[in-house]
Design a protein around this motif. Structure first.
Motif, short mmCIF file in Angstrom:
data_model
loop_
_atom_site.label_atom_id
_atom_site.label_comp_id
_atom_site.label_asym_id
_atom_site.label_seq_id
_atom_site.Cartn_x
_atom_site.Cartn_y
_atom_site.Cartn_z
N SER A 107 -72.02 -52.61 -75.66
CA SER A 107 -72.18 -52.87 -77.08
C SER A 107 -71.92 -54.35 -77.38
O SER A 107 -71.05 -54.97 -76.79
CB SER A 107 -71.23 -51.97 -77.84
OG SER A 107 -70.67 -52.63 -78.89
N TYR A 108 -72.73 -54.90 -78.28
CA TYR A 108 -72.71 -56.34 -78.54
C TYR A 108 -72.67 -56.58 -80.04
O TYR A 108 -73.49 -56.03 -80.78
CB TYR A 108 -73.97 -56.94 -77.91
CG TYR A 108 -74.25 -58.37 -78.27
CD1 TYR A 108 -73.70 -59.40 -77.52
CD2 TYR A 108 -75.07 -58.70 -79.34
CE1 TYR A 108 -73.96 -60.72 -77.84
CE2 TYR A 108 -75.34 -60.01 -79.66
CZ TYR A 108 -74.79 -61.02 -78.90
OH TYR A 108 -75.05 -62.32 -79.22
N HIS A 109 -71.70 -57.35 -80.48
CA HIS A 109 -71.63 -57.70 -81.90
C HIS A 109 -71.74 -59.21 -82.05
O HIS A 109 -70.94 -59.93 -81.44
CB HIS A 109 -70.30 -57.26 -82.51
CG HIS A 109 -70.16 -55.79 -82.63
ND1 HIS A 109 -70.57 -55.10 -83.73
CD2 HIS A 109 -69.68 -54.88 -81.77
CE1 HIS A 109 -70.35 -53.81 -83.56
NE2 HIS A 109 -69.80 -53.64 -82.38
N ASP A 110 -72.70 -59.65 -82.82
CA ASP A 110 -72.79 -61.08 -83.09
C ASP A 110 -72.10 -61.34 -84.42
O ASP A 110 -72.62 -61.00 -85.48
CB ASP A 110 -74.26 -61.52 -83.14
CG ASP A 110 -74.38 -63.03 -83.22
OD1 ASP A 110 -73.34 -63.69 -83.41
OD2 ASP A 110 -75.49 -63.53 -83.09
N ASN A 113 -73.71 -63.12 -87.49
CA ASN A 113 -74.71 -62.52 -88.37
C ASN A 113 -74.25 -62.48 -89.82
O ASN A 113 -75.06 -62.35 -90.73
CB ASN A 113 -75.06 -61.10 -87.91
CG ASN A 113 -76.16 -61.11 -86.87
OD1 ASN A 113 -76.97 -62.01 -86.84
ND2 ASN A 113 -76.16 -60.12 -86.01
#
Lengths: 376, 260
Positions: A107-110, A113
């Motif tokens: 899982s990847y959270h930028d 954003n």
């Protein structure tokens, strides 16, 4: 109550030191450099007061060839983009190989954003959720924004990536573009990277503590990603930053307890550059140099790669003929002998050792005798 | 010779009209391409009138660069990949499979140009290059998608970057191209998929890459599909046509627009 008052005084005194010059925010590099020379009073005071050392050095006529070259920055950005491309595909591979990250954890959270003004709050919320829920909360956090309190001022820090879920712990990932050749990298570059990563570890631990979680959930092992050999292929290694963390913590506490250092200063001392409307410093150079000389510096050749004021301090050390010029090791061996002239005098016997200098005088004389024997 | 001149003059007139039209609908990308063509046509006209031969080096690149616009090349790349992708990957794909001429620096303003064109005449084009939507329904940074795709494919949940990467890897492996650039691209992607390479330095077996990527996809598919469906539902319920394609404005972009 008295404690509060003292603290107020101290902030007030630091502001007087800075004068009307705008405050210089700290970044991770600057904070890491603090840990590089913890014994320097001059630097502790100037950083505590948030003084722009670069501007001061330029005004004094000792500009440091300091900061990163634009080429290095471009190269660094390109390598970082490569590591982070396609949802951090390269990084995931390395974390899987190095730390056994499970395949399901992708899982990847930028964090970027959200708008810039919300980034810190968003980072807090995401990290809080990860620490609370553990599973399913996320693995990689890109572009997080952490904060660290430096002598009463908040510095904002941007680690490259924060990784979670490697055994339920957070790891700081630091991406650097110096090469690891045959498993070996430039030791000073690694040391600098470790110091910088330690700043992030400390900031993240503080954040967890504020949120009421166990700060030790942040691992003291940071993941250092560098290009391998002569290709651009990234490779990851674990770097233990416990030592850097200890130095950093000590230095930061020292900065918040600057009282002792401040008490010794004359009341009228100020490092103000007195900038005019265009921000050009108007203070006479000699006056500023005098003010700086009233604080003790602890120059070492390493300063040349870490401090904006390095040339000023080196010049000062040269004028005094100080043994500091010869590097830390020599200075420590010469403990109690402050100048080169004094050391030479002790060695050829033209100078009698003062109390406590007998031991070093004997060593120096021996060395001088050996040197003569070799030369004759 | 005068035939060629007449042809050129007609072509120049057409191009001028085209540029004017593109500027009117504020379609910067098309206008730029047309302008470049206009300039080369004018140069050819100059050369013919003054009796010089047009320089040889301009000829070979003219047919390829002129006929397929940047926009069309990106469209081709995205259609092949079948998932939201970063400009860097699109450029690599276009380069490897379509002999593309785009550079990533030319893609930066593309999305904004598309949005402007859509706002001035909605659905005036068969397709738009648009944004991927984040969990806040704002445009995701640095990802391009196609307006013709279902919304589920255009939103990104936490697992989507990985799922999209695997989808793209499968699409590239299935091309089974022998082109050197395509093989290099596949090597780079296969390296980051567990089990896709046999550890040797040679080019990976495309079938093996597809299989390995599918195996990892199965691990993520269920959760990702659920996340995306939920996001897509929210996007349909909350967003208008333009925002559904180009993302809802975040607070900071609203501030910026007001400042302008």
């Amino acid at each position: 109550m008295s404690g509060l008052k003292r603290e107020g005084d101290h902030v007030h005194r630091l502001e007087a030191l800075r004068g009307i010059t705008p405050q210089q925010p700290h970044d991770a590099r600057a904070i890491a450099a603090l840990a590089a020379n913890p014994g320097c009073t001059r630097r502790a005071l100037m950083d505590g007061a948030g003084i722009d050392k670069d501007a001061a050095a330029r005004h004094l006529g000792f500009p440091a060839p300091f900061g990163q070259s634009p080429f290095a920055i471009t190269r660094g950005n390109m390598f970082e983009a490569l590591v982070k491309a396609d949802g951090c595909a390269e990084l995931l591979r390395m974390l899987r190989e190095l730390l056994g990250l499970p395949v399901a954890e992708v899982s990847y959270h930028d964090v970027e954003n959200v708008g810039a003004h919300l980034r810190h709050a968003h980072t807090r919320a995401l990290i809080d959720r990860a620490a609370r829920e553990g599973q399913d909360a996320g693995t990689l956090y890109d572009h997080p924004l952490l904060s660290l309190d430096i002598a009463g001022h908040t510095a904002y820090l941007e680690p490259d990536v924060v990784a979670f879920q490697l055994g339920g712990r957070f790891h700081i990932v630091e991406i650097k573009s110096f090469a690891v050749i045959d498993g070996q990298a430039d030791p000073s570059a690694v040391a600098a990277a470790a110091r910088q990563a330690a700043v992030y570890v400390l900031a993240l631990r503080n954040l967890l503590e504020e949120l009421g979680h166990d700060p030790l959930k942040v691992s003291h092992d940071v993941v250092l990603v560098c290009p391998e050999n002569f290709a651009n292929r990234p490779v990851a290694t674990l770097v233990d930053v416990r030592k850097q963390l200890a130095v950093l913590r000590r230095q930061l506490t020292r900065m918040t307890t600057l009282d002792r250092l401040l008490e010794e200063l004359p009341d009228d001392l100020s490092f103000d550059l007195r900038p005019d409307e265009d921000g050009r410093p108007t203070r006479p150079v000699a006056e500023l140099a005098d003010a700086l000389r009233r604080t003790t510096a602890r120059y070492a050749p390493d300063c040349l790669s870490a401090c904006d004021l390095c040339f000023f301090c080196r010049d000062e050390a040269r004028q005094e003929g100080a043994s500091d010029l010869l590097g830390r090791q020599v200075r420590d061996e010469l403990g109690g002998v402050a100048s080169v002239a004094e050391a030479l005098g002790l060695a050829d016997g033209t100078r009698d050792p003062a109390e406590g200098q007998e031991e070093i005088a004997r060593l120096l004389r021996n060395a001088e005798r050996l040197r003569r024997e070799c030369l004759n | 010779m005068s035939d060629r001149l007449d042809d050129l003059e007609r072509r120049i007139d057409e191009l001028r009209a085209g540029v004017r039209k593109a500027m009117r609908v504020r379609d910067g990308a098309t206008a730029r391409v047309l302008r470049a063509e206009l300039r080369s046509a004018e140069r050819a006209w100059d050369a013919l009138v003054s009796g010089e031969q047009p320089r040889a080096k301009e000829e070979p690149q003219a047919p390829r660069a002129g006929q397929v616009t940047v926009r069309e090349q990106v469209h081709q790349g995205l259609r092949l990949l079948g998932a939201a992708a970063q400009p860097r990957l699109i450029v690599a794909v276009s380069d490897a499979f379509f002999g593309g001429t785009i550079r990533s620096s030319r893609l930066t303003s593309l999305r904004r140009d598309e949005e402007r064109s859509f706002r001035s005449s909605p659905f005036g084009r068969p397709y738009y290059l648009c944004a991927a939507l984040t969990d806040r329904l704002s445009p995701a940074r640095g990802l391009l998608t196609l307006s013709t795709w279902p919304l589920e494919r255009r939103v990104v949940g936490p697992l989507s970057p990985r799922v999209d990467f695997l989808t793209c890897a499968i699409a590239i492996a299935e091309q089974e191209s022998q082109d050197e650039r395509a093989v290099r691209l596949l090597v780079r992607m296969a390296r980051n998929i567990p089990g896709a390479t046999d550890g040797s330095l040679g080019p990976p077996d495309p079938a093996r890459v597809v299989e390995a990527a599918r195996a990892e996809l199965r691990v993520h598919a269920e959760r990702d599909t659920r996340d995306r469906a939920e996001l897509a539902q929210r996007a349909v319920a909350q967003l208008g046509d333009a925002a559904r394609l180009f993302g809802a404005a975040t607070l900071s972009t609203i501030k910026k627009e007001k400042a302008e």
